[in-house]
Motif scaffolding. Structure first.
Motif, PDB file in Angstrom:
ATOM      1  N   MET A  58       0.846  -1.213   0.000  1.00 34.65           N
ATOM      2  CA  MET A  58       0.000   0.000   0.000  1.00 34.65           C
ATOM      3  C   MET A  58       0.869   1.245   0.000  1.00 34.65           C
ATOM      4  O   MET A  58       0.679   2.157  -0.791  1.00 34.65           O
ATOM      5  CB  MET A  58      -0.880   0.094   1.251  1.00 34.65           C
ATOM      6  N   ALA A  59       1.806   1.268   0.970  1.00 34.24           N
ATOM      7  CA  ALA A  59       2.678   2.432   1.094  1.00 34.24           C
ATOM      8  C   ALA A  59       3.507   2.605  -0.175  1.00 34.24           C
ATOM      9  O   ALA A  59       3.713   3.716  -0.661  1.00 34.24           O
ATOM     10  CB  ALA A  59       3.576   2.272   2.314  1.00 34.24           C
ATOM     11  N   HIS A  97       2.488   9.923   4.980  1.00 29.27           N
ATOM     12  CA  HIS A  97       3.447   9.243   5.865  1.00 29.27           C
ATOM     13  C   HIS A  97       2.776   8.586   7.064  1.00 29.27           C
ATOM     14  O   HIS A  97       3.454   8.041   7.927  1.00 29.27           O
ATOM     15  CB  HIS A  97       4.553  10.217   6.302  1.00 29.27           C
ATOM     16  N   THR A  98       1.462   8.618   7.110  1.00 33.38           N
ATOM     17  CA  THR A  98       0.722   7.791   8.065  1.00 33.38           C
ATOM     18  C   THR A  98       0.916   6.313   7.720  1.00 33.38           C
ATOM     19  O   THR A  98       0.655   5.437   8.552  1.00 33.38           O
ATOM     20  CB  THR A  98      -0.790   8.141   8.063  1.00 33.38           C
ATOM     21  N   GLN A 114       1.552   2.168  11.457  1.00 33.78           N
ATOM     22  CA  GLN A 114       2.088   2.316  10.106  1.00 33.78           C
ATOM     23  C   GLN A 114       1.261   1.672   8.995  1.00 33.78           C
ATOM     24  O   GLN A 114       1.505   1.936   7.818  1.00 33.78           O
ATOM     25  CB  GLN A 114       3.508   1.746  10.033  1.00 33.78           C
ATOM     26  N   ASN A 115       0.298   0.828   9.353  1.00 32.92           N
ATOM     27  CA  ASN A 115      -0.534   0.213   8.309  1.00 32.92           C
ATOM     28  C   ASN A 115      -1.949   0.762   8.293  1.00 32.92           C
ATOM     29  O   ASN A 115      -2.796   0.275   7.559  1.00 32.92           O
ATOM     30  CB  ASN A 115      -0.584  -1.310   8.488  1.00 32.92           C
ATOM     31  N   GLU A 116      -2.198   1.754   9.136  1.00 30.61           N
ATOM     32  CA  GLU A 116      -3.543   2.302   9.273  1.00 30.61           C
ATOM     33  C   GLU A 116      -3.523   3.757   8.816  1.00 30.61           C
ATOM     34  O   GLU A 116      -2.712   4.548   9.303  1.00 30.61           O
ATOM     35  CB  GLU A 116      -3.928   2.210  10.768  1.00 30.61           C
ATOM     36  N   PHE A 117      -4.411   4.079   7.899  1.00 34.50           N
ATOM     37  CA  PHE A 117      -4.471   5.456   7.396  1.00 34.50           C
ATOM     38  C   PHE A 117      -5.266   6.302   8.391  1.00 34.50           C
ATOM     39  O   PHE A 117      -6.481   6.155   8.506  1.00 34.50           O
ATOM     40  CB  PHE A 117      -5.150   5.471   6.025  1.00 34.50           C
ATOM     41  N   TYR A 171      -0.262  10.305  12.574  1.00 37.89           N
ATOM     42  CA  TYR A 171       0.996  10.886  12.072  1.00 37.89           C
ATOM     43  C   TYR A 171       1.108  12.353  12.518  1.00 37.89           C
ATOM     44  O   TYR A 171       2.171  12.819  12.935  1.00 37.89           O
ATOM     45  CB  TYR A 171       1.054  10.749  10.542  1.00 37.89           C
ATOM     46  N   TYR A 172      -0.010  13.077  12.429  1.00 39.22           N
ATOM     47  CA  TYR A 172       0.009  14.488  12.851  1.00 39.22           C
ATOM     48  C   TYR A 172       0.195  14.599  14.374  1.00 39.22           C
ATOM     49  O   TYR A 172       0.904  15.479  14.858  1.00 39.22           O
ATOM     50  CB  TYR A 172      -1.279  15.204  12.424  1.00 39.22           C
TER      51      TYR A 172
END
Ligand code: HEM
Ligand SMILES: *[C@@H]1O[C@H](CO)[C@@H](O)[C@H](O)[C@H]1NC(C)=O
Ligand SMILES: *[C@@H]1O[C@H](CO)[C@@H](O)[C@H](O)[C@H]1NC(C)=O
Ligand SMILES: *[C@@H]1O[C@H](CO)[C@@H](O)[C@H](O)[C@H]1NC(C)=O
Length: 329
Positions: free
Chosen positions: A61-62, A193-194, A249-252, A256-257
């Protein structure tokens, strides 16, 4: 009476001309459903190619999201990042998702069988990036299509055009505004980058001897420094990878903010977005901290991706429809 009708038609004509100019000036001419009669299976084919790879490797995904960004920032969204060979863009970008390339190749092979010579590689990548975000429980959005593929791919263009992890906010803003993307778009899109990871090589300079000070980057939270240092010990070879959105890291999502607000950004370029007074307020608004009306990350991300997806696109008879995505015709 007659003159007022005349005036009205002049106004109407000017309004129409302005509308036409706006669409051409922005290089658009892409639209949702471009293939609805020529290749109606395009969306389901791309989605199932992404989905099946995701089953065996969720890091894809990323990879797909990042690849679409890189495509758009170098020569416009024209599939140039997908071309392989000595000296191409692909070779300039360290460890750009190999997995992602094969997803695009798979989808392309199926689409060439169903509707030969119709669907561009640039469009496949734009659709795959959206599908990847959806699989990470992020938002969906309608992807305008009709991009055509470019024929030029040079490593040097990637080095010159892509923002880097040590870039100042000034330089990040410049690279986005050069592409008609706003400061808000910068903060929204780097929210990508989430998902995913960064190699130690991209932030090692922050950990032990930041700018020759003999100590760490002072913007790293004291309780986060040991985590980064143990993932990337002094004099490591740069290859180990660390989640950019610690814990998710795998969850949108917006964590991240939250992380950059708390000094837990991994890339220096990301951490700076919180401290700079041009970009910081957007971070605050995604987190509902004031500084302006709240912003909904999911909704804003979809809209910003559509804008990014229109950067420098080729449409009409410009460019080509590649037969295989890794090589020009
Ligand atoms: C100022 C802008 C940006 C900078 C400086 C930047 C920099 C970076 C760096 C250094 C990495 C780690 C690469 C590695 O070590 O392999 C990375 C990864 C990534 N970037 Fe960005 N980036 C930016 C904007 C974006 C945008 C706009 C998107 C998407 C909309 C994006 C999506 C990603 C993703 C998903 C990854 C993780 C890739 C993976 O895990 O395979 N980035 N970025
Ligand atoms: C940005 O917009 C200007 C004017 O509207 C246009 O000429 C230019 O091609 C656009 N740039 C990109 C990279 O799309
Ligand atoms: C890229 O991947 C290879 C093999 O996994 C590794 O040896 C290399 O150090 C990586 N490079 C970076 C910059 O992460
Ligand atoms: C940011 O801070 C600088 C220096 O303090 C100031 O000159 C500038 O006007 C501020 N910009 C915004 C957008 O608040």
């Amino acid at each position: 009476m007659a003159s007022s009708i005349n005036r009205m038609s002049v106004v109407l004509f000017l309004a129409m001309a302005a509308a036409i100019m706006l669409t051409t000036v922005h290089g658009q001419g892409t639209r949702v459903g471009f293939y609805s009669t020529t290749c109606p299976s395009v969306e389901t084919t791309v989605r199932s190619a992404v989905q099946s790879r995701f089953g065996s490797d969720p890091t894809v995904m990323a990879g797909l999201l990042r690849m679409h960004f890189h495509d758009c920032f170098v020569q416009g969204c024209d599939g140039s990042v997908l071309i392989s060979g000595t000296g191409t863009e692909r070779t300039a970008i360290p460890n750009l998702s190999l997995n992602g390339f094969t997803v695009v190749d798979d989808a392309k092979a199926q689409l060439e069988a169903a509707c030969p010579g119709v669907v561009s590689c640039a469009d496949i990548l734009a659709l795959a990036a959206r599908d990847a975000v959806v699989l990470a429980n992020g938002p969906t959005w309608a992807v305008p299509t009709g991009r055509r593929d470019g024929t030029v791919s040079r490593a040097q263009d990637a080095l010159d055009n892509l923002p880097g992890p040590s870039d100042s906010v000034e330089s990040q803003i410049q690279k986005f505004t050069d592409r008609n993307l706003s400061v808000q778009d910068l903060v929204t899109l780097t929210g990508g980058h989430t998902l995913g990871t960064a190699s130690c090589a991209t932030f090692n300079d922050r950990l032990f001897n930041y700018q020759g000070t003999g100590g760490p980057d002072p913007s790293i939270a004291a309780d986060f420094l040991p985590t980064l240092r143990s993932a990337c010990p002094q004099n490591n070879n740069g290859a180990a990878r660390v989640a950019m959105d610690t814990g998710s890291q795998n969850e949108f999502d917006t964590s991240y903010y939250t992380n950059i607000r708390n000094g837990r950004g991994v890339l220096e370029s990301d951490q700076r977005l919180w401290t700079d007074n041009r970009t910081g307020p957007f971070v605050g608004r995604f987190l509902g901290l004031g500084g302006g009306p709240n912003l909904n990350f999911n909704a804003e991300f979809g809209q910003a991706m559509v804008r990014m997806g229109n950067v420098g696109v080729r449409t009409g008879t410009d460019g080509e429809i590649r037969r295989v995505c890794s090589a020009v015709n």
